[in-house]
Enzyme design. Structure first.
Site: not given
Length: 950
Positions: A352, A669, A673
Site C-alpha cells: 500500500d 494498514d 488491505d
C-alpha cells in the site's frame, strides 16, 4: 487526491441491506440516485421512521452488526494440526519406541508432536481474529430520527430507512446516502487508501463510481473529520462495504507456505523410502541369511528408528521460534511461525502507498510564483527544512525580504488556515498536527519560510465547502489594515483573480495561460495543487461571505503538496531489487500521484510505459475491471503501480501473481488491505497506523511502520531457511549413517554393530545437542545478493542429495570398519559396539563443522568462531558420550562398555578424516556448479555484446 477521476475502479453492484440471510431490501447504486428517490424506495422520508416501523425492520433484516464466523468443532480444530507427514513420522517413532518399551523416549517424542500441534492451534483463527477486529471498528451508537425527534440508539438497532445525523468526531454507524451535508469531510483511508479526508456532498455521482468516488455516501466505520450531515441508511451489517470486506476475508483460502510444502513433499518421500528399504531388508535377511523373526523385528525397528529424523519437526519449530525472537528485536512481530521463513522466499512485495511507503503526512514540496520556482526541503509537519530559490547558477536560500512574491504566498497560506503545528509531547524532537493534513502542510510551509503571524487577528472567515472548494479569511495586520486571504482549488481561485503578484512583489495583469500550464505541470508530477490569492479590504469591514471574493483578487502563486516517501523505504526498495524482489504499489490514490511516487521511490523506472509493446506503467481500477483474469495474468508481473483499486482488485492482483508461482507479501494498514493480506503468502501490517483488523489478518506486524523493516525481515527469513537447510543437511547423513550400519549388517548377514537402544541413544544426544547449534548460525555474506529461491524447488537440490549420500557412506563406513576391525581383533562385542556408537557421535560432531557453511569451505578460522552454541553443543555431546562409555548404570541400560584411549584415538582420527573428505566433496561441488554456470554466463555476455554492437 480529493477529486474524483473520470472513471472509477469498481462497477456498481446491488447493495443488499440484509445482515444475516433474512428477507432482503435491495437498493441498486444509491449514490447515483437523487435523495428523494432513495427515500421513497426505502419507504421513508426526511422525518425518519417510527419506532414501530424500525422494530419491524429490525426483525426483518437483523441487527446492524457483523456476525461471527462459523467455526469447526473444537475436536476437529485440534486434530487438523496432526494432519502432517512429519507429525505422522513422529507418531510412528513414538509407537516404535513404545514397542521397544522405552517409555521415556516415547513420552518425549509424543510431547514434541503435541507441542507442534498446540502451536498451530494457538495460531489458528487468523481470519476469525481479523473479522473480530473489523467488528470492533463499528460504531457503538447512532443518532437517528424516530417519531419525528432525534434520539440516540444502539448502533445494532439501526435499520435501512433510518435517517441518521453525524457530526465531526462521529463514527458512521452504517452505509448512508446523504440528504444534507454542511462542510462535511470524512476520513475513509481505511477503506480507500486516500491520505486526505474525502469531501462529501448530496449530489449524485455515476453509477460505476468506486468506493473512493462515491461522494454522496457515508460508509460504516469511517470517521467524520469535519462538518455535519444527515442521510438515510441504505445498508447495514454484512451488506455494508465493511461487511463485504469481512465476507471476502472469510472466503479467502489459506495457502501453505513454501517451507511446509517442501517439508510435506520431503516427508512423504522419506517415509516411502524408509518403508521400501525396511521391506527389502526383511526379505533379504529372512530368505538369504535365515534371520529369526524376533531378530528381523528388532533390526527393522532399529533401522526405522535410525532412519526417521524424528527431531526434524521440533528442530524446524525451534529454528523458526528463534527467528521470531530475532525479528521482534528488529521491530517485526511475527504472529505465525512459518511466516518468518516465507518472507525469506518472497519474490514480490505488494505494498500500500499511504502510510506504508509514504509518511502519511502531507508536505509542501514546490512553490510556484509568477517569477520563479521555490523548492521546499523537509518532510512531514516538522518546520525543519530550507526554502530555496531556483537560479540559473544554482540554488540559494529564499529570504522574505528579497523574495516578496514568496512572502505574499506564504503569508496567505499561514493566515488562511485553521491547523496548528505543536511540539509532540511523546517525542522531544517531534511535531504534531492539530487539524487537517493539507492545512498542516501549508502551515508548516509558512513556518519554514519564516512568516511570523504575531500581531495578525482574524476578523471573519468563509469556511471551506466542497461546493466552493476554497477558504477565505478577513485578517487585520499589526497596523490595523484589513486583508482578504484566499486559498483553494486552483481553477476556482483563478476564476476570481484579475491580477497577480510580480517577482518584486508588485501587481501585474493575470496571465491565465501561464498559470494553467503550471497547474498541469505540477499535477503531472503527482502533486496536489493549491492556489493562494489576496486583496485589500475596505477599512471598517467586519463580515466576509462568498460574494465578497467573487472577483478582484490578486493571485500570489501555487503550492504543490505531496505525501512524501519515507527515505528509508526508498533504500529498502533498492535493496529488495538487489535481492531479486519486485516491489509493486497498490493504492486507492489517483494514477498520477501513485505513478509519481512510484518513480520517486524507484519502484517504476522513469522510462517504463513510454516504449512500444510494453505493459503500462500504471493500471487503474477501471482498467482492471475491464480485464479478464487471463489478461491480468499476462501483464501483472510487468506493471508495478496499481491506482484507484478496491479490495477486490487487490485480491485479483495477488492471485494473478501467485498463478505465476510468485511468493507474494502484501503490506498495508487499512481495512481495505485486510482481504489481500489474507490472500497473500505472507501479510505484513503496520503496527502504529494499521487498523486492528489489518493486524489480525497479517502474519507479521511492523512495530515501527517502517518499510525498511520488511527488508530486514526478508534477510532474516533467508537466514532461517539457510539454517533449516543446514539442519536437514546435517540430520539426514547422521540418520543415514545409523540406518546404513544396520542395513549393511542385515544384507550381508553380519553381527549388528548397533543395538536399537544404542541407536536411540545416539539419536537422542545429537538431537538435544548438535542439531540445535545450527539454528543459531548468522546469515551467509551473500544472503541478500541471491535471487529468490524457486518455491517449487525441493528443500534439497541434487548436489545436496549427493552430499547426503556420500556423507552417510563416509560416517557409516567408518563406523562399520571400526566395529568389524575391533571384532576381528577379539574385542568383546559390547566394547566394539560402544566404539561404534562413539564413532557415530564424533563423526557427526566433525560433520557439524562442515555444515556451518552450506557451500563455502570450512577450512578457515571462521568455522571456529561466530557461533558459541556450537562449542557448547560439542562439549555437552562429549560429556554425555563419556557418561555412556564409563557410567556403570549406562552399561546396564544400553549394553555399553568402557573403552580405552586407543579407541578414542581411532574414533577421533577417523572423525578428522570424515571432516576433510567432506570438504573435498564440497570443493568438487563448487567446481561442478561453476562449470555448469560458465557456458550460460558466456552466452549471456555474448548476447549482451551483440545487443550493444547492434
Amino acid at each position: 487526491m480529493g477529486s474524483a477521476p473520470d472513471a472509477a475502479p469498481t462497477p456498481a453492484t446491488p447493495t443488499s441491506t440484509t445482515s444475516a440471510g433474512t428477507a432482503e431490501r435491495t437498493l441498486d447504486a444509491p449514490w447515483s440516485r437523487p435523495p428523494d428517490e432513495v427515500l421513497a424506495e426505502l419507504g421513508t422520508d426526511a422525518g425518519g421512521l417510527s419506532n414501530g416501523d424500525a422494530a419491524a425492520r429490525l426483525a426483518e433484516v437483523g441487527p446492524n452488526r457483523l456476525p461471527p464466523p462459523q467455526r469447526d468443532p473444537l475436536w476437529k480444530r485440534i486434530l487438523v494440526h496432526f494432519d502432517d507427514v512429519l507429525i505422522y513420522i513422529l507418531l510412528v517413532s513414538a509407537v516404535l519406541k513404545a514397542i521397544l518399551g522405552d517409555w521415556v523416549d516415547f513420552t518425549v517424542i509424543l510431547a514434541v508432536a503435541v507441542i507442534n500441534a498446540a502451536i498451530g492451534f494457538i495460531q489458528e483463527g487468523r481470519a476469525e481474529s481479523a473479522l473480530e477486529g473489523i467488528r470492533n471498528m463499528l460504531s457503538v451508537n447512532a443518532e437517528v430520527r424516530r417519531d419525528g425527534a432525534w434520539a440516540r440508539v444502539d448502533a445494532d438497532d439501526v435499520v435501512p430507512g433510518d435517517v441518521v445525523r453525524v457530526r465531526s468526531g462521529d463514527r458512521v454507524p452504517a452505509d448512508v446516502r446523504l440528504i444534507q451535508a454542511t462542510n462535511l469531510r470524512v476520513e475513509e483511508s481505511a477503506l480507500t487508501g486516500e491520505s486526505v479526508a474525502a469531501a462529501k456532498k448530496v449530489d449524485a455521482v455515476g453509477a460505476v463510481a468506486g468506493v473512493g468516488d462515491r461522494s454522496s455516501m457515508l460508509f460504516s466505520s469511517t470517521l467524520v473529520a469535519a462538518g455535519q450531515g444527515v442521510g438515510v441508511v441504505t445498508a447495514t451489517g454484512t451488506a455494508t462495504e465493511i461487511g463485504r470486506i469481512q465476507t471476502m476475508i472469510s472466503e479467502v483460502r489459506s495457502l501453505a507456505t513454501p517451507l511446509t510444502r517442501q517439508l510435506d513433499r520431503f516427508g512423504k518421500l522419506l517415509a516411502v523410502l524408509i518403508l521400501a528399504m525396511a521391506v527389502v531388508m526383511v526379505i533379504i535377511g529372512r530368505v538369504f541369511h535365515d534371520f529369526t523373526v524376533p531378530e528381523l523385528i528388532s533390526a527393522s525397528i532399529g533401522f526405522a528408528v535410525a532412519a526417521v529424523p524424528e527431531g526434524l519437526p521440533a528442530l524446524v519449530t525451534i529454528t523458526l521460534a528463534l527467528g521470531v525472537q530475532q525479528m521482534a528485536r528488529r521491530r517485526a512481530i511475527t504472529r505465525k511461525l512459518p511466516a518468518v521463513e516465507t518472507l525469506g522466499s518472497v519474490t514480490t512485495i505488494c505494498s500500500d502507498k499511504t502510510g506504508t511507503l509514504t509518511k502519511n503526512e502531507m508536505t509542501a514540496r514546490t512553490v510556484r510564483t509568477s517569477g520563479r520556482t521555490f523548492a521546499v526541503a523537509g518532510a512531514g509537519y516538522a518546520p525543519v527544512g530550507d526554502v530555496t530559490r531556483d537560479e540559473t547558477d544554482g540554488e540559494r536560500h529564499a529570504d522574505l525580504t528579497d523574495d516578496r512574491d514568496l512572502a505574499a504566498l506564504a503569508t496567505v497560506m499561514m493566515l488562511c488556515n485553521d491547523a496548528r503545528i505543536v511540539p509532540d509531547e511523546s517525542d522531544a524532537d517531534g511535531w504534531r498536527l492539530v487539524g487537517e493534513p493539507t492545512e498542516g502542510a501549508l502551515r508548516t510551509l509558512g513556518m519554514k519560510a519564516g512568516v511570523d503571524p504575531t500581531g495578525w487577528r482574524r476578523v471573519a472567515v468563509v469556511p471551506f465547502e466542497s461546493e466552493n472548494k476554497f477558504m477565505a479569511t478577513l485578517d487585520a495586520d499589526p497596523d490595523g489594515g484589513l486583508h482578504v486571504h484566499v486559498k483553494g482549488a486552483p481553477d476556482r481561485v483563478l476564476d476570481r483573480c484579475t491580477t497577480q503578484v510580480g517577482a518584486d512583489g508588485g501587481t501585474e495583469p493575470l496571465d491565465r495561460a501561464f498559470w494553467d500550464a503550471q497547474i498541469d505541470a505540477l499535477g503531472g508530477r503527482g502533486l496536489r495543487v493549491l492556489a493562494a490569492a489576496r486583496r485589500t479590504a475596505a477599512e471598517g469591514t467586519e463580515d466576509l461571505d462568498v460574494d465578497d471574493v467573487a472577483d478582484g483578487l490578486e493571485l500570489c502563486g501555487l503550492v504543490g503538496i505531496v505525501d512524501p516517501p519515507r527515505p528509508e523505504a526508498i533504500e529498502a526498495i533498492a535493496e529488495c531489487r538487489d535481492a531479486g524482489i519486485r516491489v509493486k504499489m497498490i493504492t486507492g490514490d489517483h494514477a498520477g500521484t501513485a505513478l509519481a511516487i512510484g518513480r520517486e521511490m524507484g519502484i517504476v523506472d522513469p522510462h517504463d510505459g513510454t516504449g512500444e509493446n510494453v505493459a503500462p506503467a500504471v493500471l487503474t481500477g477501471p482498467e482492471l475491471e475491464e480485464m479478464s483474469t487471463e489478461k491480468l495474468r499476462q501483464v501483472v508481473r510487468d506493471v508495478d503501480v496499481y491506482a484507484r483499486t478496491s479490495p477486490e482488485h487487490k485480491i485479483r492482483i495477488v492471485s494473478a501473481l501467485q498463478s505465476h508461482g510468485e511468493v507474494v507479501a502484501m503490506t498495508g494498514d487499512g481495512v481495505n488491505d485486510a482481504p489481500a493480506l489474507t490472500q497473500a503468502d505472507v501479510g505484513v501490517a503496520m503496527g502504529i497506523k494499521g487498523t486492528e483488523a489489518t493486524k489480525e489478518a497479517a502474519e507479521v506486524v511492523l512495530a515501527d511502520d517502517n518499510f525498511a523493516t520488511i527488508e530486514r525481515a526478508v534477510k532474516e527469513g533467508r537466514r532461517i531457511y539457510d539454517n533449516i537447510r543446514k539442519s536437514v543437511l546435517f540430520l539426514l547423513p547422521t540418520n543415514g549413517a545409523q540406518s546404513l550400519v544396520i542395513l549393511v549388517a542385515v544384507l550381508f548377514g553380519l553381527t549388528l554393530p548397533l543395538q536399537p537402544v544404542q541407536v536411540l541413544w545416539i539419536n537422542m544426544i545429537t538431537a538435544v545437542t548438535l542439531s540445535l547449534a545450527l539454528a543459531y548460525e548468522k546469515a551467509e555474506p551473500d544472503v541478500m545478493r541471491r535471487a529468490p529461491r524457486d518455491p517449487k524447488a525441493s528443500i534439497l537440490d541434487g548436489a545436496y542429495v549427493r552430499r547426503i549420500l556420500l556423507v552417510s557412506l563416509l560416517i557409516g563406513g567408518a563406523t562399520i570398519l571400526l566395529f568389524y576391525v575391533e571384532r576381528a581383533q577379539g574385542v568383546p562385542i559390547a566394547e566394539a559396539q560402544t566404539t561404534a556408537v562413539t564413532m557415530l557421535a564424533l563423526g557427526q560432531l566433525a560433520y557439524l563443522f562442515n555444515c556451518r557453511f552450506l557451500d563455502r569451505s570450512s577450512l578457515t578460522l571462521d568455522v571456529l568462531r561466530g557461533n558459541r552454541v556450537v562449542w557448547i553443543s560439542a562439549v555437552t555431546l562429549l560429556a554425555l558420550q563419556a557418561v555412556f562409555v564409563y557410567a556403570p548404570f549406562m552399561h546396564s541400560w544400553f549394553d555399553s562398555a568402557p573403552i580405552d584411549v586407543v579407541e578414542w584415538g581411532k574414533t577421533l582420527g577417523l572423525a578428522l578424516v570424515v571432516f576433510l573428505l567432506v570438504e573435498v566433496i564440497k570443493w568438487v561441488g563448487r567446481r561442478w556448479t561453476a562449470r555448469d554456470h560458465v557456458p550460460a554466463l558466456v552466452e549471456r555476455h555474448d548476447a549482451g555484446q551483440r545487443a550493444v554492437q547492434g
